[in-house]
Design a protein around this motif. Structure first.
Motif, mmCIF file in Angstrom:
data_model
loop_
_atom_site.group_PDB
_atom_site.id
_atom_site.type_symbol
_atom_site.label_atom_id
_atom_site.label_comp_id
_atom_site.label_asym_id
_atom_site.label_seq_id
_atom_site.Cartn_x
_atom_site.Cartn_y
_atom_site.Cartn_z
ATOM 1 N N ASN A 42 0.829 -1.203 0.000
ATOM 2 C CA ASN A 42 0.000 0.000 0.000
ATOM 3 C C ASN A 42 0.863 1.251 0.000
ATOM 4 O O ASN A 42 0.595 2.224 -0.719
ATOM 5 N N GLU A 49 2.143 7.254 -6.529
ATOM 6 C CA GLU A 49 1.180 8.297 -6.869
ATOM 7 C C GLU A 49 1.731 9.681 -6.564
ATOM 8 O O GLU A 49 1.561 10.619 -7.355
ATOM 9 N N ALA A 253 -3.277 11.579 -2.138
ATOM 10 C CA ALA A 253 -2.768 10.202 -2.212
ATOM 11 C C ALA A 253 -2.939 9.493 -0.876
ATOM 12 O O ALA A 253 -3.222 8.283 -0.837
ATOM 13 N N LYS A 255 -5.318 10.031 1.332
ATOM 14 C CA LYS A 255 -6.739 9.683 1.486
ATOM 15 C C LYS A 255 -7.052 8.394 0.746
ATOM 16 O O LYS A 255 -7.767 7.517 1.269
ATOM 17 N N ARG A 256 -6.519 8.250 -0.460
ATOM 18 C CA ARG A 256 -6.735 7.009 -1.213
ATOM 19 C C ARG A 256 -6.039 5.833 -0.530
ATOM 20 O O ARG A 256 -6.573 4.715 -0.484
ATOM 21 N N ARG A 260 -7.682 2.342 0.724
ATOM 22 C CA ARG A 260 -7.106 1.140 0.116
ATOM 23 C C ARG A 260 -6.510 0.211 1.169
ATOM 24 O O ARG A 260 -6.650 -1.014 1.094
#
Length: 324
Positions: A42, A49, A253, A255-256, A260
């Motif tokens: 992760n 990103e 990034a 937050k994603r 994830r």
């Protein structure tokens, strides 16, 4: 004239190249888990990103290769690295809030753990600001269970076993369940088995896979009980040096990565007991007696927690319990 023009172009080219190099920011990040671990995977995606959308390039040193997991928070505070991944429960001696989700059955589902995380965020932000740090995102471990060398079906079977655990509350839990419990860092577990310091574990399927628990244990009793968290942190002083545009990219990034990370944990929780079984381990669900005793232990530990937590921390807990 041609020579002069070539010289001017060369100087301009060097200047442009220098400006490009100066515009790129390079950070170093430390984490404690191998590349195969979903936490590391992760983080790799997060780093990619950020690098693709900003001038910030982050180099990751995983698996304790640069700094041991338990020392990462201090290393970020001291500026040895700009970023790091930490396990919150390690710092329970600094504030009881760090250990709340590690109390048995306080947040025994992903939905509960997500709610608790959201309600804790402001409190943790204050703690981190005081330490010169900033949390970018959180990710949870899968549900926990007991790894043993022989089959255990009742609480009495835990008596006298030497248990490795990962935090102060789980040490107390282990002792109240009948174990001789010892706190050990992740990296020291294989050696502790080989020297006889431990013969059992209380941890997640992910950790069991990371250390190949089937080399030293044969049974995994899944309990669930808790979904403790890791956090990715950054030094506030380095953060403030980033441009507003780069900060926006990092936060988006992050937050994603948080969402994830929770999705990856849930997927791992469903799949990884199968990996243990494929490697010869017997996987079972905890008996009603074990779950009942752990629930009693969790209730007792929660009362103890209230006795040492700040009014602000207790308010977070009470709000969580009211909304759960």
């Amino acid at each position: 004239m041609k020579t002069i023009l070539q010289t001017v172009l060369a100087v301009v080219g060097l200047a442009l190249g220098s400006g490009s190099a100066a515009a790129q920011t390079e950070w170093l990040m430390a984490s404690g888990y191998p590349e195969s671990n979903y936490f590391t995977q992760n983080i790799r995606t997060f780093i990619e990103e950020v690098g693709a959308n900003s001038d910030l390039q982050i180099e990751l040193a995983p698996n304790d290769t640069l700094i041991k997991l338990d020392a990462i928070k201090t290393a970020v505070q001291r500026g040895q690295v700009q970023m790091g991944e930490i396990r919150l429960g390690v710092y329970s001696n600094e504030d009881p809030m760090y250990e709340l989700e590690a109390l048995p059955f306080v947040a025994p589902t992903y939905a509960d753990a997500w709610l608790l995380k959201d309600l804790q965020r402001e409190y943790f932000d204050t703690l981190m600001t005081e330490a010169g740090l900033r949390v970018l995102f959180y990710a949870p471990w899968p549900g926990q269970g007991f790894y043993t060398r022989d089959e255990v079906t009742a609480v009495s079977g835990f008596s006298g076993k030497k248990l490795r655990i990962f935090s102060a509350p789980t040490q107390r839990m282990g002792e109240m369940m009948g174990f001789e419990a010892t706190i050990l860092p992740f990296a020291e577990v294989p050696q502790a088995f080989s020297t006889g310091l431990i013969d059992s574990l209380f941890t997640s399927p992910q950790t069991g896979i990371d250390i190949q628990a089937w080399d030293n244990t044969k049974y995994f009793m899944k309990v669930g009980a808790m979904y403790s968290k890791n956090a990715v942190i950054v030094s506030e002083s380095y953060w403030e040096e980033l441009s507003p545009e780069t900060q926006e990219v990092v936060l988006a990034a992050a937050k994603r990565a948080e969402l994830r990370g929770w999705e990856m944990s849930a997927k791992a929780d469903a799949e990884q007991t199968g990996v243990l079984a494929q490697n010869g381990m017997t996987v079972t669900e905890a008996s009603e007696e074990v779950v009942g005793r752990m629930t009693e232990v969790g209730d007792a530990l929660l009362e103890d927690w209230r006795g040492k937590a700040s009014p602000e921390a207790i308010a977070v807990l009470d709000r969580y319990l009211a909304l759960r």
